[in-house]
Design a protein around this motif. Structure first.
Motif, PDB file in Angstrom:
ATOM      1  N   ASN A 157     -22.156  -5.099  13.144  1.00  0.00           N
ATOM      2  CA  ASN A 157     -21.043  -5.150  14.105  1.00  0.00           C
ATOM      3  C   ASN A 157     -19.852  -4.281  13.686  1.00  0.00           C
ATOM      4  O   ASN A 157     -18.737  -4.769  13.519  1.00  0.00           O
ATOM      5  CB  ASN A 157     -20.589  -6.603  14.332  1.00  0.00           C
ATOM      6  CG  ASN A 157     -20.275  -7.363  13.054  1.00  0.00           C
ATOM      7  OD1 ASN A 157     -20.918  -7.171  12.028  1.00  0.00           O
ATOM      8  ND2 ASN A 157     -19.277  -8.220  13.104  1.00  0.00           N
ATOM      9  N   ALA A 208     -29.448  -2.328  22.583  1.00  0.00           N
ATOM     10  CA  ALA A 208     -29.672  -3.761  22.347  1.00  0.00           C
ATOM     11  C   ALA A 208     -28.652  -4.298  21.343  1.00  0.00           C
ATOM     12  O   ALA A 208     -28.168  -5.431  21.449  1.00  0.00           O
ATOM     13  CB  ALA A 208     -31.091  -3.989  21.848  1.00  0.00           C
ATOM     14  N   GLN A 209     -28.291  -3.469  20.391  1.00  0.00           N
ATOM     15  CA  GLN A 209     -27.300  -3.874  19.387  1.00  0.00           C
ATOM     16  C   GLN A 209     -25.892  -3.901  19.997  1.00  0.00           C
ATOM     17  O   GLN A 209     -25.068  -4.743  19.647  1.00  0.00           O
ATOM     18  CB  GLN A 209     -27.373  -2.904  18.200  1.00  0.00           C
ATOM     19  CG  GLN A 209     -26.597  -3.360  16.989  1.00  0.00           C
ATOM     20  CD  GLN A 209     -26.800  -2.430  15.801  1.00  0.00           C
ATOM     21  OE1 GLN A 209     -27.901  -1.945  15.544  1.00  0.00           O
ATOM     22  NE2 GLN A 209     -25.732  -2.171  15.073  1.00  0.00           N
ATOM     23  N   GLU A 212     -25.677  -7.008  21.894  1.00  0.00           N
ATOM     24  CA  GLU A 212     -25.639  -8.098  20.900  1.00  0.00           C
ATOM     25  C   GLU A 212     -24.208  -8.386  20.421  1.00  0.00           C
ATOM     26  O   GLU A 212     -23.792  -9.531  20.347  1.00  0.00           O
ATOM     27  CB  GLU A 212     -26.529  -7.712  19.718  1.00  0.00           C
ATOM     28  CG  GLU A 212     -26.393  -8.592  18.490  1.00  0.00           C
ATOM     29  CD  GLU A 212     -27.509  -8.309  17.479  1.00  0.00           C
ATOM     30  OE1 GLU A 212     -28.659  -8.090  17.887  1.00  0.00           O
ATOM     31  OE2 GLU A 212     -27.220  -8.321  16.271  1.00  0.00           O
ATOM     32  N   LEU A 216     -22.066 -11.734  20.713  1.00  0.00           N
ATOM     33  CA  LEU A 216     -21.540 -12.360  19.494  1.00  0.00           C
ATOM     34  C   LEU A 216     -20.021 -12.551  19.599  1.00  0.00           C
ATOM     35  O   LEU A 216     -19.479 -13.591  19.204  1.00  0.00           O
ATOM     36  CB  LEU A 216     -21.899 -11.469  18.300  1.00  0.00           C
ATOM     37  CG  LEU A 216     -21.646 -11.977  16.897  1.00  0.00           C
ATOM     38  CD1 LEU A 216     -22.324 -13.313  16.644  1.00  0.00           C
ATOM     39  CD2 LEU A 216     -22.151 -10.939  15.883  1.00  0.00           C
ATOM     40  N   TRP A 224     -23.953 -18.008  18.696  1.00  0.00           N
ATOM     41  CA  TRP A 224     -25.033 -17.022  18.531  1.00  0.00           C
ATOM     42  C   TRP A 224     -26.291 -17.684  17.960  1.00  0.00           C
ATOM     43  O   TRP A 224     -27.404 -17.491  18.451  1.00  0.00           O
ATOM     44  CB  TRP A 224     -24.554 -15.886  17.623  1.00  0.00           C
ATOM     45  CG  TRP A 224     -25.602 -14.859  17.319  1.00  0.00           C
ATOM     46  CD1 TRP A 224     -26.286 -14.715  16.148  1.00  0.00           C
ATOM     47  CD2 TRP A 224     -26.096 -13.835  18.192  1.00  0.00           C
ATOM     48  NE1 TRP A 224     -27.174 -13.661  16.232  1.00  0.00           N
ATOM     49  CE2 TRP A 224     -27.081 -13.102  17.481  1.00  0.00           C
ATOM     50  CE3 TRP A 224     -25.812 -13.461  19.512  1.00  0.00           C
ATOM     51  CZ2 TRP A 224     -27.773 -12.027  18.031  1.00  0.00           C
ATOM     52  CZ3 TRP A 224     -26.506 -12.388  20.070  1.00  0.00           C
ATOM     53  CH2 TRP A 224     -27.463 -11.685  19.329  1.00  0.00           C
ATOM     54  N   ASP A 311     -22.636  -9.611  11.037  1.00  0.00           N
ATOM     55  CA  ASP A 311     -23.920  -9.515  11.755  1.00  0.00           C
ATOM     56  C   ASP A 311     -24.882  -8.770  10.832  1.00  0.00           C
ATOM     57  O   ASP A 311     -24.790  -7.558  10.660  1.00  0.00           O
ATOM     58  CB  ASP A 311     -23.703  -8.777  13.090  1.00  0.00           C
ATOM     59  CG  ASP A 311     -24.928  -8.815  13.983  1.00  0.00           C
ATOM     60  OD1 ASP A 311     -25.889  -9.551  13.671  1.00  0.00           O
ATOM     61  OD2 ASP A 311     -24.920  -8.109  15.019  1.00  0.00           O
ATOM     62  N   SER A 383     -29.341 -10.312  13.091  1.00  0.00           N
ATOM     63  CA  SER A 383     -29.394  -9.493  14.305  1.00  0.00           C
ATOM     64  C   SER A 383     -30.666  -9.745  15.120  1.00  0.00           C
ATOM     65  O   SER A 383     -31.759  -9.816  14.573  1.00  0.00           O
ATOM     66  CB  SER A 383     -29.341  -8.020  13.907  1.00  0.00           C
ATOM     67  OG  SER A 383     -29.712  -7.202  14.993  1.00  0.00           O
ATOM     68  N   LEU A 384     -30.477  -9.830  16.429  1.00  0.00           N
ATOM     69  CA  LEU A 384     -31.631  -9.959  17.335  1.00  0.00           C
ATOM     70  C   LEU A 384     -32.213  -8.588  17.665  1.00  0.00           C
ATOM     71  O   LEU A 384     -33.430  -8.427  17.733  1.00  0.00           O
ATOM     72  CB  LEU A 384     -31.176 -10.670  18.632  1.00  0.00           C
ATOM     73  CG  LEU A 384     -32.214 -10.791  19.741  1.00  0.00           C
ATOM     74  CD1 LEU A 384     -33.428 -11.596  19.281  1.00  0.00           C
ATOM     75  CD2 LEU A 384     -31.588 -11.447  20.981  1.00  0.00           C
ATOM     76  N   ALA A 385     -31.336  -7.593  17.830  1.00  0.00           N
ATOM     77  CA  ALA A 385     -31.800  -6.244  18.184  1.00  0.00           C
ATOM     78  C   ALA A 385     -32.754  -5.687  17.129  1.00  0.00           C
ATOM     79  O   ALA A 385     -33.590  -4.842  17.426  1.00  0.00           O
ATOM     80  CB  ALA A 385     -30.609  -5.309  18.352  1.00  0.00           C
ATOM     81  N   ALA A 395     -37.701 -11.255  20.342  1.00  0.00           N
ATOM     82  CA  ALA A 395     -36.908 -10.041  20.083  1.00  0.00           C
ATOM     83  C   ALA A 395     -37.432  -8.887  20.943  1.00  0.00           C
ATOM     84  O   ALA A 395     -36.648  -8.088  21.479  1.00  0.00           O
ATOM     85  CB  ALA A 395     -36.978  -9.686  18.599  1.00  0.00           C
ATOM     86  N   TYR A 398     -36.249  -9.273  24.451  1.00  0.00           N
ATOM     87  CA  TYR A 398     -34.840  -8.864  24.526  1.00  0.00           C
ATOM     88  C   TYR A 398     -34.716  -7.335  24.600  1.00  0.00           C
ATOM     89  O   TYR A 398     -34.015  -6.806  25.462  1.00  0.00           O
ATOM     90  CB  TYR A 398     -34.093  -9.425  23.309  1.00  0.00           C
ATOM     91  CG  TYR A 398     -32.653  -8.962  23.192  1.00  0.00           C
ATOM     92  CD1 TYR A 398     -31.681  -9.407  24.088  1.00  0.00           C
ATOM     93  CD2 TYR A 398     -32.264  -8.079  22.185  1.00  0.00           C
ATOM     94  CE1 TYR A 398     -30.366  -8.972  23.988  1.00  0.00           C
ATOM     95  CE2 TYR A 398     -30.949  -7.648  22.069  1.00  0.00           C
ATOM     96  CZ  TYR A 398     -30.011  -8.093  22.975  1.00  0.00           C
ATOM     97  OH  TYR A 398     -28.704  -7.657  22.874  1.00  0.00           O
TER      98      TYR A 398
END
Ligand code: GAL
Length: 428
Positions: A157, A208-209, A212, A216, A224, A311, A383-385, A395, A398
């Motif tokens: 982040n 995607a990030q 995210e 967040l 989150w 993150d 992180s999900l991305a 993931a 997403y």
């Protein structure tokens, strides 16, 4: 074509290509030609990534001079192509000696599939448990056994900025700027004649990030975490706000975002073609490696609304549980990764914080010193991305949903897809 079909098609063509080049070797047959070799698989091919990998290579070849290091990196930021190639190899019983992945859920999928070797004995003999923060250790174990060796802590982040452009536009972004204020300032940045936000969407993880960090910022770390277990619905009003802010941001990005990679987008920001760029701090390694100066060529601030959270995107290495080409060399390789001096040199190039508490930060740039401190003191989320914070299937959903959103900008469709994926793809 659906994403999974694209993946299979890509895997087939890349596998053919690799086989054609005679590069990957077969199970154990990578040892043809007489000499011993250690094949290390990653997606580290940008300038800074390659240099950082060379630090690890050098440590290994110094410790084990009889074994040739084979760099099997597959290009594609965030590992999009590498993951496909690796899956094909694991399925075919042809693992590399060691491969890169993320701690937490990314590692857990590999452990679940039975592909990563239990390396608890190494943890004991090397005394690694004493060197690692509890938060990281928890992400490397299943049922009390260790399966991966971590090398770093990257922060996802971070907003990289162009100080000259921000000044010209009269825009200030600080730790107390909210995401709504950031979005409201985008027209001012546009009026300064540049793209307000540089996006390197050729790497699917990049948009995607970006979404995210908006989520967040709106939910905070606890929200989150709840989102990634399904305890909080994607249909939540705050998530909708985040997706809407993301949509507005997308209409303020560079016109060539579809063809730019993450490192090109970071560089364009430092070169004044864009005002800002959201990227993990591998961008710090990349920019400084290219001679860009922190404070003059580029600046940085935690993404608006996220200064109180780290993150986390970590990199780690595993060795195969089955068909291991050379377990002895593989363990000798893993043994290098947490050595304090290796940690110090590797992370300096990579832009990340060392994970070993014994690594010295002497000579480190201020940014990395601060990131290392934040990693120790702030709440950490995965992180999900980068598929670190949730199971692979979720993931991937997403990533696919964000890719569709880039074209459709359909907030309702995005939220519907993700809400239903929470029900079917999360939990036991
Ligand atoms: C991340 C990885 C980083 C960096 C980045 C871009 O997934 O953790 O080390 O390589 O991808 O490729």
């Amino acid at each position: 074509m659906t994403r999974s079909r694209v993946r299979v098609a890509l895997a087939t063509s890349i596998a053919l290509l690799v086989a054609g080049c005679g590069g990957a070797g077969g199970s154990g047959s990578g040892r043809t030609g007489g000499g011993k070799s250690l094949e290390v698989f990653s997606w580290w091919t940008s300038g800074s990534e390659s240099e950082a990998l060379q630090v690890l290579q050098k440590a290994f070849t110094t410790a084990d001079p009889g074994v040739t290091f084979k760099n099997a990196a597959v290009a594609g930021g965030g590992g999009s192509n590498a993951r496909t190639v690796l899956a094909t190899r694991l399925q075919g019983g042809n693992p590399p000696d060691s491969w890169q992945l993320h701690p937490d859920q990314d590692l857990m999928s590999v452990v679940q599939d039975g592909n990563a070797a239990d390396i608890t004995d190494l943890y004991k003999s090397q005394g690694w448990e004493k060197q690692l923060p509890a938060s990281v250790k928890a992400m490397l174990q299943k049922d009390g056994k260790y399966y991966a060796v971590p090398v770093n802590a990257h922060r996802a982040n971070v907003l990289w900025t162009n100080p000259g452009v921000l000044k010209k536009a009269g825009v200030q972004i600080t730790d107390s700027t909210t995401p709504a204020e950031f979005v409201a300032d985008l027209p001012k940045l546009k009026a300064a004649g540049v793209a307000p936000v540089c996006l390197g969407a050729k790497d699917t993880f990049a948009p995607a990030q970006l979404l995210e960090v908006f989520i967040l910022a709106n939910l905070g770390p606890d929200g989150w975490k709840q989102l990634l277990t399904g305890a909080l619905s994607f249909n939540d009003a705050k998530v909708r706000t985040a997706v809407t802010q993301f949509a507005t941001t997308l209409s303020n990005t560079n016109s060539d975002s579809a063809v730019l990679t993450w490192d090109q987008a970071a560089l364009q920001t430092a070169e004044g073609k864009c005002a800002t760029n959201l990227m993990g701090d591998w961008a710090f390694g990349e920019l400084t490696g290219k001679g860009k100066k922190d404070g003059t060529d580029f600046g940085h601030v935690t993404f608006p609304g996220t200064s109180g959270v780290f993150d986390f995107v970590g990199d780690a290495f595993v060795i195969p549980a089955h068909n291991a080409p050379d377990p002895k060399a593989e363990k000798a390789w893993l043994e290098q990764l947490l050595k304090p001096e290796v940690q110090t040199q590797f992370n300096l190039k990579k832009g990340s914080a060392p994970v070993s508490s014994q690594a010295s930060l002497q000579g480190y740039p201020d940014y990395q010193k601060k990131a290392a401190k934040d990693f120790q003191t702030l709440p950490i989320v995965s992180s999900l991305a980068h598929a670190q914070g949730a199971p692979a299937e979720f993931a991937n959903t997403y990533l696919d949903a964000v890719t569709s959103f880039l074209g459709s900008k359909n907030v309702d469709a995005f939220l519907k897809t993700m809400t239903s994926a929470q029900k079917t793809q999360l939990g036991d």
